[in-house]
Design a protein around this motif. Structure first.
Motif, PDB file in Angstrom:
ATOM      1  N   TRP A  39       0.811  -1.215   0.000  1.00 60.29           N
ATOM      2  CA  TRP A  39       0.000   0.000   0.000  1.00 60.29           C
ATOM      3  C   TRP A  39       0.850   1.274   0.000  1.00 60.29           C
ATOM      4  O   TRP A  39       0.349   2.351  -0.330  1.00 60.29           O
ATOM      5  CB  TRP A  39      -0.976   0.024   1.180  1.00 60.29           C
ATOM      6  N   ALA A  40       2.127   1.155   0.341  1.00 64.65           N
ATOM      7  CA  ALA A  40       3.004   2.333   0.380  1.00 64.65           C
ATOM      8  C   ALA A  40       3.487   2.743  -1.012  1.00 64.65           C
ATOM      9  O   ALA A  40       4.003   3.840  -1.175  1.00 64.65           O
ATOM     10  CB  ALA A  40       4.207   2.058   1.285  1.00 64.65           C
ATOM     11  N   VAL A  41       3.311   1.869  -1.994  1.00 65.69           N
ATOM     12  CA  VAL A  41       3.761   2.159  -3.357  1.00 65.69           C
ATOM     13  C   VAL A  41       2.673   2.944  -4.084  1.00 65.69           C
ATOM     14  O   VAL A  41       1.518   2.500  -4.147  1.00 65.69           O
ATOM     15  CB  VAL A  41       4.081   0.859  -4.128  1.00 65.69           C
ATOM     16  N   ALA A  42       3.041   4.085  -4.627  1.00 63.08           N
ATOM     17  CA  ALA A  42       2.086   4.910  -5.364  1.00 63.08           C
ATOM     18  C   ALA A  42       1.475   4.099  -6.508  1.00 63.08           C
ATOM     19  O   ALA A  42       2.185   3.358  -7.196  1.00 63.08           O
ATOM     20  CB  ALA A  42       2.782   6.150  -5.915  1.00 63.08           C
ATOM     21  N   PRO A  43       0.166   4.221  -6.722  1.00 62.23           N
ATOM     22  CA  PRO A  43      -0.495   3.437  -7.765  1.00 62.23           C
ATOM     23  C   PRO A  43       0.010   3.746  -9.178  1.00 62.23           C
ATOM     24  O   PRO A  43      -0.139   2.922 -10.079  1.00 62.23           O
ATOM     25  CB  PRO A  43      -1.973   3.784  -7.608  1.00 62.23           C
ATOM     26  N   GLU A  44       0.620   4.892  -9.367  1.00 63.12           N
ATOM     27  CA  GLU A  44       1.139   5.260 -10.691  1.00 63.12           C
ATOM     28  C   GLU A  44       2.417   4.504 -11.045  1.00 63.12           C
ATOM     29  O   GLU A  44       2.816   4.482 -12.206  1.00 63.12           O
ATOM     30  CB  GLU A  44       1.431   6.774 -10.766  1.00 63.12           C
ATOM     31  N   ALA A  45       3.058   3.912 -10.071  1.00 62.51           N
ATOM     32  CA  ALA A  45       4.295   3.162 -10.301  1.00 62.51           C
ATOM     33  C   ALA A  45       3.965   1.714 -10.642  1.00 62.51           C
ATOM     34  O   ALA A  45       2.998   1.155 -10.134  1.00 62.51           O
ATOM     35  CB  ALA A  45       5.183   3.214  -9.056  1.00 62.51           C
ATOM     36  N   SER A  46       4.787   1.108 -11.484  1.00 60.00           N
ATOM     37  CA  SER A  46       4.673  -0.330 -11.721  1.00 60.00           C
ATOM     38  C   SER A  46       5.278  -1.040 -10.520  1.00 60.00           C
ATOM     39  O   SER A  46       6.260  -0.569  -9.954  1.00 60.00           O
ATOM     40  CB  SER A  46       5.444  -0.723 -12.982  1.00 60.00           C
ATOM     41  N   PHE A  47       4.686  -2.164 -10.137  1.00 54.43           N
ATOM     42  CA  PHE A  47       5.177  -2.897  -8.976  1.00 54.43           C
ATOM     43  C   PHE A  47       5.486  -4.334  -9.357  1.00 54.43           C
ATOM     44  O   PHE A  47       4.673  -4.995 -10.015  1.00 54.43           O
ATOM     45  CB  PHE A  47       4.152  -2.888  -7.837  1.00 54.43           C
ATOM     46  N   VAL A  48       6.653  -4.814  -8.935  1.00 55.57           N
ATOM     47  CA  VAL A  48       7.044  -6.206  -9.143  1.00 55.57           C
ATOM     48  C   VAL A  48       7.396  -6.792  -7.782  1.00 55.57           C
ATOM     49  O   VAL A  48       8.256  -6.254  -7.076  1.00 55.57           O
ATOM     50  CB  VAL A  48       8.259  -6.318 -10.098  1.00 55.57           C
ATOM     51  N   LEU A  49       6.723  -7.877  -7.429  1.00 53.91           N
ATOM     52  CA  LEU A  49       7.027  -8.592  -6.190  1.00 53.91           C
ATOM     53  C   LEU A  49       8.157  -9.562  -6.487  1.00 53.91           C
ATOM     54  O   LEU A  49       8.014 -10.454  -7.323  1.00 53.91           O
ATOM     55  CB  LEU A  49       5.799  -9.354  -5.692  1.00 53.91           C
ATOM     56  N   GLY A  50       9.291  -9.361  -5.835  1.00 51.87           N
ATOM     57  CA  GLY A  50      10.425 -10.237  -6.070  1.00 51.87           C
ATOM     58  C   GLY A  50      11.634  -9.797  -5.285  1.00 51.87           C
ATOM     59  O   GLY A  50      11.614  -8.777  -4.586  1.00 51.87           O
ATOM     60  N   ASP A  51      12.698 -10.573  -5.433  1.00 58.85           N
ATOM     61  CA  ASP A  51      13.929 -10.364  -4.682  1.00 58.85           C
ATOM     62  C   ASP A  51      14.989  -9.733  -5.575  1.00 58.85           C
ATOM     63  O   ASP A  51      15.206 -10.181  -6.706  1.00 58.85           O
ATOM     64  CB  ASP A  51      14.422 -11.706  -4.146  1.00 58.85           C
ATOM     65  N   VAL A  52      15.662  -8.730  -5.064  1.00 55.66           N
ATOM     66  CA  VAL A  52      16.701  -8.030  -5.817  1.00 55.66           C
ATOM     67  C   VAL A  52      17.873  -8.954  -6.163  1.00 55.66           C
ATOM     68  O   VAL A  52      18.608  -8.692  -7.116  1.00 55.66           O
ATOM     69  CB  VAL A  52      17.170  -6.773  -5.048  1.00 55.66           C
ATOM     70  N   SER A  53      18.036 -10.049  -5.443  1.00 56.98           N
ATOM     71  CA  SER A  53      19.131 -10.975  -5.734  1.00 56.98           C
ATOM     72  C   SER A  53      18.800 -11.943  -6.869  1.00 56.98           C
ATOM     73  O   SER A  53      19.656 -12.738  -7.271  1.00 56.98           O
ATOM     74  CB  SER A  53      19.515 -11.764  -4.479  1.00 56.98           C
ATOM     75  N   ASP A  54      17.591 -11.863  -7.408  1.00 56.13           N
ATOM     76  CA  ASP A  54      17.180 -12.697  -8.537  1.00 56.13           C
ATOM     77  C   ASP A  54      17.625 -12.010  -9.829  1.00 56.13           C
ATOM     78  O   ASP A  54      16.916 -11.161 -10.376  1.00 56.13           O
ATOM     79  CB  ASP A  54      15.663 -12.896  -8.508  1.00 56.13           C
ATOM     80  N   ALA A  55      18.814 -12.382 -10.295  1.00 52.77           N
ATOM     81  CA  ALA A  55      19.417 -11.708 -11.452  1.00 52.77           C
ATOM     82  C   ALA A  55      18.543 -11.804 -12.700  1.00 52.77           C
ATOM     83  O   ALA A  55      18.435 -10.835 -13.464  1.00 52.77           O
ATOM     84  CB  ALA A  55      20.797 -12.283 -11.730  1.00 52.77           C
ATOM     85  N   ALA A  56      17.918 -12.943 -12.918  1.00 53.74           N
ATOM     86  CA  ALA A  56      17.064 -13.101 -14.098  1.00 53.74           C
ATOM     87  C   ALA A  56      15.862 -12.156 -14.035  1.00 53.74           C
ATOM     88  O   ALA A  56      15.476 -11.562 -15.050  1.00 53.74           O
ATOM     89  CB  ALA A  56      16.605 -14.547 -14.226  1.00 53.74           C
ATOM     90  N   LEU A  57      15.279 -12.014 -12.854  1.00 53.36           N
ATOM     91  CA  LEU A  57      14.142 -11.108 -12.680  1.00 53.36           C
ATOM     92  C   LEU A  57      14.555  -9.666 -12.921  1.00 53.36           C
ATOM     93  O   LEU A  57      13.879  -8.923 -13.639  1.00 53.36           O
ATOM     94  CB  LEU A  57      13.539 -11.259 -11.281  1.00 53.36           C
ATOM     95  N   VAL A  58      15.662  -9.252 -12.317  1.00 51.40           N
ATOM     96  CA  VAL A  58      16.133  -7.873 -12.493  1.00 51.40           C
ATOM     97  C   VAL A  58      16.442  -7.603 -13.970  1.00 51.40           C
ATOM     98  O   VAL A  58      16.059  -6.555 -14.513  1.00 51.40           O
ATOM     99  CB  VAL A  58      17.363  -7.585 -11.603  1.00 51.40           C
ATOM    100  N   THR A  59      17.081  -8.542 -14.647  1.00 53.35           N
ATOM    101  CA  THR A  59      17.385  -8.394 -16.068  1.00 53.35           C
ATOM    102  C   THR A  59      16.102  -8.236 -16.884  1.00 53.35           C
ATOM    103  O   THR A  59      16.020  -7.389 -17.779  1.00 53.35           O
ATOM    104  CB  THR A  59      18.192  -9.606 -16.567  1.00 53.35           C
ATOM    105  N   ALA A  60      15.093  -9.046 -16.568  1.00 51.34           N
ATOM    106  CA  ALA A  60      13.817  -8.962 -17.278  1.00 51.34           C
ATOM    107  C   ALA A  60      13.130  -7.613 -17.047  1.00 51.34           C
ATOM    108  O   ALA A  60      12.573  -7.022 -17.983  1.00 51.34           O
ATOM    109  CB  ALA A  60      12.906 -10.108 -16.848  1.00 51.34           C
ATOM    110  N   ILE A  61      13.170  -7.113 -15.813  1.00 47.90           N
ATOM    111  CA  ILE A  61      12.554  -5.815 -15.499  1.00 47.90           C
ATOM    112  C   ILE A  61      13.252  -4.706 -16.277  1.00 47.90           C
ATOM    113  O   ILE A  61      12.601  -3.838 -16.874  1.00 47.90           O
ATOM    114  CB  ILE A  61      12.612  -5.535 -13.984  1.00 47.90           C
ATOM    115  N   VAL A  62      14.578  -4.728 -16.271  1.00 52.00           N
ATOM    116  CA  VAL A  62      15.352  -3.697 -16.978  1.00 52.00           C
ATOM    117  C   VAL A  62      15.020  -3.710 -18.465  1.00 52.00           C
ATOM    118  O   VAL A  62      14.821  -2.652 -19.079  1.00 52.00           O
ATOM    119  CB  VAL A  62      16.867  -3.893 -16.731  1.00 52.00           C
ATOM    120  N   ALA A  63      14.930  -4.896 -19.047  1.00 54.85           N
ATOM    121  CA  ALA A  63      14.627  -4.996 -20.475  1.00 54.85           C
ATOM    122  C   ALA A  63      13.182  -4.577 -20.775  1.00 54.85           C
ATOM    123  O   ALA A  63      12.941  -3.790 -21.703  1.00 54.85           O
ATOM    124  CB  ALA A  63      14.876  -6.418 -20.956  1.00 54.85           C
TER     125      ALA A  63
END
Length: 83
Positions: A39-63
């Motif tokens: 609820w602290a994340v502004a609704p205008e922002a995209s939100f991804v539930l995940g761990d920053v140590s998940d390199a594949a996830l971070v790579t996918a978000i960046v792309a």
């Protein structure tokens, strides 16, 4: 500019998200919600539930979001080990 804010559901991160949105930036939040709140994340922002140590996830978000910059607030304090 697209900005990835890790830990963007925490106190400081969520305020940074709002400041970036106010400045007209596209914002993506990556947070595992271990200490933050969805609820602290502004609704205008995209939100991804995940761990920053998940390199594949971070790579996918960046792309996917064509991220130009990362602001890192995802951290956890752990007391020093005492022998």
């Amino acid at each position: 500019m697209a900005v990835l804010v890790t830990g963007g559901a925490g106190y400081i991160g969520s305020h940074m998200v709002r400041a970036l949105l106010d400045a007209g930036e596209q914002v993506v939040v990556l947070d595992d919600l271990s200490t933050g709140f969805r609820w602290a994340v502004a609704p205008e922002a995209s939100f991804v539930l995940g761990d920053v140590s998940d390199a594949a996830l971070v790579t996918a978000i960046v792309a996917e979001h064509k991220v130009d910059a990362v602001i890192h607030f995802a951290a956890r304090w752990r007391p020093a080990c005492r022998a």
